[in-house]
Design an enzyme around this catalytic site. Sequence first.
Site, PDB file in Angstrom:
ATOM      1  N   HIS A 413       0.813  -1.221   0.000  1.00 56.85           N
ATOM      2  CA  HIS A 413       0.000   0.000   0.000  1.00 56.85           C
ATOM      3  C   HIS A 413       0.845   1.269   0.000  1.00 56.85           C
ATOM      4  O   HIS A 413       0.329   2.379  -0.254  1.00 56.85           O
ATOM      5  CB  HIS A 413      -0.941   0.008   1.210  1.00 56.85           C
ATOM      6  CG  HIS A 413      -2.285   0.587   0.910  1.00 56.85           C
ATOM      7  ND1 HIS A 413      -2.477   1.636   0.041  1.00 56.85           N
ATOM      8  CD2 HIS A 413      -3.521   0.263   1.380  1.00 56.85           C
ATOM      9  CE1 HIS A 413      -3.759   1.936  -0.025  1.00 56.85           C
ATOM     10  NE2 HIS A 413      -4.423   1.126   0.775  1.00 56.85           N
ATOM     11  N   ASP A 417      -1.988   2.068  -4.746  1.00 52.31           N
ATOM     12  CA  ASP A 417      -3.271   2.435  -4.155  1.00 52.31           C
ATOM     13  C   ASP A 417      -4.313   1.372  -4.485  1.00 52.31           C
ATOM     14  O   ASP A 417      -4.177   0.620  -5.451  1.00 52.31           O
ATOM     15  CB  ASP A 417      -3.740   3.792  -4.687  1.00 52.31           C
ATOM     16  CG  ASP A 417      -2.855   4.935  -4.217  1.00 52.31           C
ATOM     17  OD1 ASP A 417      -2.248   4.797  -3.135  1.00 52.31           O
ATOM     18  OD2 ASP A 417      -2.758   5.941  -4.943  1.00 52.31           O
TER      19      ASP A 417
END
Length: 441
Positions: A413, A417
Amino acid sequence: MSLHVMKVPDIGEGVAEVELVEWLVTAGDTVAEDQPLAIVMTDKANVEIPSPVAGRVARLGGEVGQLLAVGAELVAIDTQAMAAGAGSTPAPGVPSGLGAPSVPGALSTTGASRHDGIEVPPVERVLRAGGAGAVPPAARPLASPSVRRHARELGVDLREVPGSGPEGRVRHEDVDGFAARRRSVTRDAGAAGAAGSAAGSDAASGAGSDAVQTLRMLGLRRRIAEATQEAWRRIPHFSYIEEVDVTELEALREALNARHAAARGRLTLLPFVLRAIVLAVREHPRVNARFDDEAGLVAQHAAVHAGIATHTEAGLLVPVLRHAEARDLWSMAAELARLAGEARAGRASRDELTGSTITVTSLGALGGIASTPVINRPEVAIVGVNRIVERAAIHGGAVVARKTMNLSSSFDHRVIDGMDAARFIQSVRGFLECPALLFVD
């Protein structure tokens, strides 16, 4: 005495230390030049270290499971004893070529040793020594490091186990069968000796065992533990799971195999998945990257070097299929088979186990409905393939049977995204559900 001190060699660029997986000799053994001395592990690859000289082993530089720095002492060999003729035969009670015990406080021929605070008599080290029982180095049984470790854990002498593999190689099932037969003989002997015991002994014999087996985390298993722990600690994972209808894809695969399998080999599902990933990476290049989180740099790769998570007897390895973007389905299938064979035979080189830019993991028929795979650090994405199942689905306004599977993938992450991950997987899904697109550049 003239000692030749052999140091841990520089096995490859960037390797600072190795793990001592197995000793193939022990102090007092006579060794020939180029005879393997030890097995060490680096980057998930086992490497045999040969002796540069002939002589008698004077001392060992470490214990199994110990991490040794490159340049540290590995073994000291007395070359003068060999030159003087003293090393032409093994010392009494010390058969050359016997593997050293894998526990701290290795057994000695000159005195008792201690292990976990218990004094161990030296006679166990010299069982079968001398006469017809002595085993020369050439007679050392063929077996992988994981098989040798398994035998040690069960207390089995590999020299007594008939091997069922190629050239008499001992396999896990050979060790298990030998151990089972030995337990059976011991149990039968115990039953015969207890024939005159008290009437209440039958009830006692059915009691459950409180035995606990403690295993050291060694070799590949320790490397896997360290790598997954570090990946989970340093990478903020998130997973994305999507269902894929592979009915048309499976029909195409069966048709291609029926037409070309004899000449070009059979195709599994994996080459199609890799081809879909290659095409999806062109649209979403950020997932095909490696993240140096210490330097804060993301290296985005044009080439797709696909890591293929592969189960072996020793544990999980990830051989790398290089330049997947330049291969057709059959080239990928052939290379996948070769890499899997090398990994499972313990022959995969360090180069074949490093450098991947994105990893694919699949458990085949055991793939389950969904999973949350751990990223192969320093990559930023891993694509998990779950098993194919036939389900009732609405197709063309009717309820029909369709073949479906899930893609369970994880992403870093910090770099990817959620929207980017979803778009990438949807792109992969589109290619798999309309397989004609796999052949359109």
